[in-house]
Design a protein around this motif. Sequence first.
Motif, short mmCIF file in Angstrom:
data_model
loop_
_atom_site.label_atom_id
_atom_site.label_comp_id
_atom_site.label_asym_id
_atom_site.label_seq_id
_atom_site.Cartn_x
_atom_site.Cartn_y
_atom_site.Cartn_z
N LEU A 1 4.32 4.20 -12.25
CA LEU A 1 4.22 3.25 -11.16
C LEU A 1 4.96 1.99 -11.58
CD1 LEU A 1 1.32 2.57 -8.81
CD2 LEU A 1 2.30 0.61 -10.00
N LEU A 2 5.91 1.55 -10.74
CA LEU A 2 6.75 0.40 -11.03
C LEU A 2 6.32 -0.77 -10.15
CD1 LEU A 2 8.45 3.15 -11.46
CD2 LEU A 2 10.41 1.63 -11.58
N ILE A 3 6.00 -1.89 -10.79
CA ILE A 3 5.44 -3.04 -10.09
C ILE A 3 6.44 -4.19 -10.08
CG2 ILE A 3 3.51 -4.65 -9.95
CD1 ILE A 3 1.97 -2.68 -11.81
N LEU B 1 5.76 4.37 -6.62
CA LEU B 1 5.46 5.48 -7.51
C LEU B 1 6.71 6.32 -7.67
CD1 LEU B 1 2.57 5.15 -5.62
CD2 LEU B 1 1.90 6.70 -7.45
N SER B 2 6.95 6.76 -8.90
CA SER B 2 8.12 7.61 -9.13
C SER B 2 7.94 8.93 -8.38
CB SER B 2 8.29 7.87 -10.63
OG SER B 2 7.16 8.54 -11.16
N VAL C 1 0.85 -1.19 0.00
CA VAL C 1 0.00 0.00 0.00
C VAL C 1 0.89 1.24 0.00
CG1 VAL C 1 -0.19 -0.14 2.54
CG2 VAL C 1 -1.83 1.24 1.23
N HIS C 2 0.62 2.16 -0.95
CA HIS C 2 1.39 3.39 -1.06
C HIS C 2 0.47 4.52 -1.51
CE1 HIS C 2 5.20 1.34 -0.53
NE2 HIS C 2 4.81 0.45 -1.43
N TYR D 1 -2.84 3.54 -3.47
CA TYR D 1 -2.66 2.40 -4.37
C TYR D 1 -2.40 1.15 -3.54
CZ TYR D 1 -2.31 6.01 -7.89
OH TYR D 1 -2.60 7.10 -8.70
N VAL D 2 -3.08 0.06 -3.91
CA VAL D 2 -2.98 -1.19 -3.16
C VAL D 2 -2.84 -2.34 -4.15
CG1 VAL D 2 -4.05 -2.70 -1.45
CG2 VAL D 2 -4.49 -0.24 -1.37
#
Length: 286
Positions: free
Chosen positions: A243-245, A236-237, A186-187, A196-197
């Motif tokens: 967004l990098l996953i 997140l940048s 979570v961020h 974001y989750v």
Amino acid sequence: TNALTLINQVKTLGEEPTHSSLSADERYLFVANYGVHADPGGSLAVLPIDAEGQLQPVTQMSSHPASRVNPERQMSAHVHSVVSSPDGKFVYASDLGADKVFVYRYDPVASPEHPLVAAAPAFIELPAGSGPRHLLFSKDGKHAYLTTEMSAQVFVFDYADGQLKQRQVVDLAQGMPAQNRAAGAVHASPDGRFLYVSNRGKANEILVFAIDPGNGELTEVQRRSVEGDHPREFALSPNGKFLLIANQMSNAIVVLERDPASGKLGKAVQSLAMDAPSDVKFINRP
């Protein structure tokens, strides 16, 4: 050159260390030893840091009684994350095996070797079998968001003076089968407007929520495929445009475009092959 140089390394005195964080004053590193096996189980380890940044041996260990609700996953403590409050006065350990978030007062002056003292109350109790995982404080410090891995939910809390008061519960996999219940990271966006989750299992999604600026409550904006398997973590940048996953089981870091105005995630612009990535962190240079 952005090259990293190893200074030193020490043992965490536990199995499967899965998360770490610095105290607000950067004097200690808090480590969550997840501990897959029932013996010794999970634990919270405290490591002092010297003036040169070197980690010192563990000086304090804490463990918690398990809930034993789920006979496969909760027969012992499984500390999944440890984070400090915005003011740095409290530390919260999310224990998946206990169905509780344990609360400690941070007081290094009273005892440099044992800076964590159980607060009153000593924990926040979550529903049986929910499996708390990660806790995140809002940008303004007035709210907190907790993912529960096993029930795939986000708990929204009001925060003040070390106390977390539940305000809202959001179900990430409402109406979906059990295989879709595996909440992860979570961020929040850099501006604090969106949350974001990640939800793993068979869902493999990133859920986007708008954060109410008044009460911190969440409203769903989007569900976006991660274009891979098992999004264990993401980032997140700093500019909020990507967004990098970390798709751990499909061995790739997938980069998605992001619209800072709407919070929505767009097309994938890159897939970087990586063996079992488990986290992504941006390092801010001074």
